[in-house]
Motif scaffolding. Structure first.
Motif, PDB file in Angstrom:
ATOM      1  N   ALA A   1      15.606   4.510  -6.410  1.00 28.37           N
ATOM      2  CA  ALA A   1      14.728   3.338  -6.321  1.00 28.37           C
ATOM      3  C   ALA A   1      13.315   3.770  -5.983  1.00 28.37           C
ATOM      4  N   LEU A   2      12.357   3.122  -6.615  1.00 29.36           N
ATOM      5  CA  LEU A   2      10.937   3.202  -6.286  1.00 29.36           C
ATOM      6  C   LEU A   2      10.439   1.768  -6.270  1.00 29.36           C
ATOM      7  N   VAL A   3       9.980   1.313  -5.106  1.00 25.89           N
ATOM      8  CA  VAL A   3       9.653  -0.093  -4.936  1.00 25.89           C
ATOM      9  C   VAL A   3       8.309  -0.222  -4.209  1.00 25.89           C
ATOM     10  N   PRO A   4       7.367  -1.036  -4.730  1.00 27.33           N
ATOM     11  CA  PRO A   4       6.135  -1.294  -3.975  1.00 27.33           C
ATOM     12  C   PRO A   4       6.493  -1.849  -2.594  1.00 27.33           C
ATOM     13  N   SER A   5       5.827  -1.343  -1.566  1.00 22.31           N
ATOM     14  CA  SER A   5       6.204  -1.757  -0.212  1.00 22.31           C
ATOM     15  C   SER A   5       5.051  -1.548   0.760  1.00 22.31           C
ATOM     16  N   THR A   6       5.375  -1.698   2.018  1.00 25.40           N
ATOM     17  CA  THR A   6       4.467  -1.386   3.118  1.00 25.40           C
ATOM     18  C   THR A   6       5.212  -0.452   4.065  1.00 25.40           C
ATOM     19  N   PHE A   7       4.499   0.133   4.996  1.00 28.03           N
ATOM     20  CA  PHE A   7       5.147   0.987   5.985  1.00 28.03           C
ATOM     21  C   PHE A   7       6.184   0.192   6.764  1.00 28.03           C
ATOM     22  N   GLN A   8       5.922  -1.085   6.993  1.00 29.77           N
ATOM     23  CA  GLN A   8       6.873  -1.938   7.722  1.00 29.77           C
ATOM     24  C   GLN A   8       8.208  -2.033   6.986  1.00 29.77           C
ATOM     25  N   HIS A   9       8.190  -2.096   5.646  1.00 31.14           N
ATOM     26  CA  HIS A   9       9.438  -2.153   4.884  1.00 31.14           C
ATOM     27  C   HIS A   9      10.289  -0.909   5.130  1.00 31.14           C
ATOM     28  N   GLU A  10       9.631   0.254   5.136  1.00 32.11           N
ATOM     29  CA  GLU A  10      10.376   1.493   5.401  1.00 32.11           C
ATOM     30  C   GLU A  10      10.978   1.461   6.800  1.00 32.11           C
ATOM     31  N   THR A  11      10.180   1.057   7.783  1.00 33.06           N
ATOM     32  CA  THR A  11      10.655   0.985   9.167  1.00 33.06           C
ATOM     33  C   THR A  11      11.858   0.057   9.274  1.00 33.06           C
ATOM     34  N   GLU A  12      11.796  -1.088   8.615  1.00 37.61           N
ATOM     35  CA  GLU A  12      12.910  -2.039   8.647  1.00 37.61           C
ATOM     36  C   GLU A  12      14.166  -1.451   8.004  1.00 37.61           C
ATOM     37  N   ALA A  13      14.001  -0.733   6.887  1.00 40.87           N
ATOM     38  CA  ALA A  13      15.161  -0.130   6.215  1.00 40.87           C
ATOM     39  C   ALA A  13      15.793   0.942   7.097  1.00 40.87           C
ATOM     40  N   VAL A  14      14.963   1.761   7.728  1.00 42.43           N
ATOM     41  CA  VAL A  14      15.475   2.825   8.599  1.00 42.43           C
ATOM     42  C   VAL A  14      16.239   2.215   9.774  1.00 42.43           C
ATOM     43  N   ARG A  15      15.721   1.153  10.338  1.00 47.14           N
ATOM     44  CA  ARG A  15      16.424   0.465  11.437  1.00 47.14           C
ATOM     45  C   ARG A  15      17.732  -0.164  10.959  1.00 47.14           C
ATOM     46  N   ARG A  16      17.671  -0.759   9.793  1.00 51.08           N
ATOM     47  CA  ARG A  16      18.855  -1.443   9.243  1.00 51.08           C
ATOM     48  C   ARG A  16      20.045  -0.503   9.097  1.00 51.08           C
TER      49      ARG A  16
ATOM     50  N   ASP B   1       0.812  -1.213   0.000  1.00 51.61           N
ATOM     51  CA  ASP B   1       0.000   0.000   0.000  1.00 51.61           C
ATOM     52  C   ASP B   1       0.847   1.265   0.000  1.00 51.61           C
ATOM     53  N   ARG B   2       2.161   1.117  -0.160  1.00 55.99           N
ATOM     54  CA  ARG B   2       3.071   2.257  -0.157  1.00 55.99           C
ATOM     55  C   ARG B   2       4.099   2.065  -1.254  1.00 55.99           C
ATOM     56  N   VAL B   3       4.833   3.114  -1.521  1.00 52.29           N
ATOM     57  CA  VAL B   3       5.975   3.043  -2.422  1.00 52.29           C
ATOM     58  C   VAL B   3       7.194   3.470  -1.621  1.00 52.29           C
ATOM     59  N   LEU B   4       8.159   2.575  -1.509  1.00 51.45           N
ATOM     60  CA  LEU B   4       9.418   2.897  -0.844  1.00 51.45           C
ATOM     61  C   LEU B   4      10.275   3.638  -1.858  1.00 51.45           C
ATOM     62  N   TYR B   5      10.838   4.764  -1.457  1.00 50.28           N
ATOM     63  CA  TYR B   5      11.731   5.474  -2.357  1.00 50.28           C
ATOM     64  C   TYR B   5      13.072   5.699  -1.683  1.00 50.28           C
ATOM     65  N   VAL B   6      14.092   5.678  -2.499  1.00 49.54           N
ATOM     66  CA  VAL B   6      15.447   5.969  -2.046  1.00 49.54           C
ATOM     67  C   VAL B   6      15.955   7.071  -2.952  1.00 49.54           C
ATOM     68  N   ALA B   7      16.399   8.166  -2.361  1.00 57.22           N
ATOM     69  CA  ALA B   7      16.851   9.315  -3.139  1.00 57.22           C
ATOM     70  C   ALA B   7      18.201   9.790  -2.637  1.00 57.22           C
ATOM     71  N   ARG B   8      19.111  10.047  -3.562  1.00 58.16           N
ATOM     72  CA  ARG B   8      20.404  10.657  -3.221  1.00 58.16           C
ATOM     73  C   ARG B   8      20.185  12.158  -3.185  1.00 58.16           C
ATOM     74  N   ILE B   9      20.659  12.787  -2.126  1.00 60.56           N
ATOM     75  CA  ILE B   9      20.554  14.235  -1.982  1.00 60.56           C
ATOM     76  C   ILE B   9      21.969  14.775  -2.043  1.00 60.56           C
ATOM     77  N   GLY B  10      22.262  15.489  -3.127  1.00 59.14           N
ATOM     78  CA  GLY B  10      23.628  15.934  -3.326  1.00 59.14           C
ATOM     79  C   GLY B  10      24.530  14.726  -3.478  1.00 59.14           C
ATOM     80  N   ALA B  11      25.753  14.862  -3.043  1.00 58.34           N
ATOM     81  CA  ALA B  11      26.713  13.770  -3.172  1.00 58.34           C
ATOM     82  C   ALA B  11      26.873  12.968  -1.894  1.00 58.34           C
ATOM     83  N   GLU B  12      26.302  13.431  -0.809  1.00 58.73           N
ATOM     84  CA  GLU B  12      26.624  12.864   0.495  1.00 58.73           C
ATOM     85  C   GLU B  12      25.520  12.092   1.196  1.00 58.73           C
TER      86      GLU B  12
END
Length: 92
Positions: free
Chosen positions: A51-66, A9-20
């Motif tokens: 990256a744009l990936v179909p996900s759930t809120f739990q996937h985002e939480t797991e990535a942030v913890r990881r 029910d969500r889209v996980l996104y990963v974005a590079r901000i600048g070079a760092e």
């Protein structure tokens, strides 16, 4: 007829901000473009969506913890990438 609820029910996104910095977040499928635009206006250094990936809120939480050890001070979803986030993105 009501469409069946999708498991994602969500889209996980990963974005590079600048070079760092890398931002990991999620948004509802209809809101992800708005979220990317908002990030672009907040960060004048420019962003690149990696990256744009179909996900759930739990996937985002797991990535942030990881990647918590790489978090930028005071920014829960912003990380300095030591290569491990890029490697993880390659598996998505």
């Amino acid at each position: 007829m009501i469409a069946p609820r999708l498991p994602f029910d969500r889209v996980l996104y990963v974005a590079r901000i600048g070079a760092e910095v890398t931002k990991i977040g999620s948004a509802g499928p209809r809101r992800v473009a708005d979220r990317i635009r908002a990030l672009s206006s907040q960060h004048k250094t420019g962003i690149t969506v990696v990256a744009l990936v179909p996900s759930t809120f739990q996937h985002e939480t797991e990535a942030v913890r990881r990647f918590a050890a790489l978090a930028v001070a005071g920014r829960r979803e912003y990380f300095r990438d030591d290569g491990s986030i890029a490697a993880w993105v390659a598996t998505l």
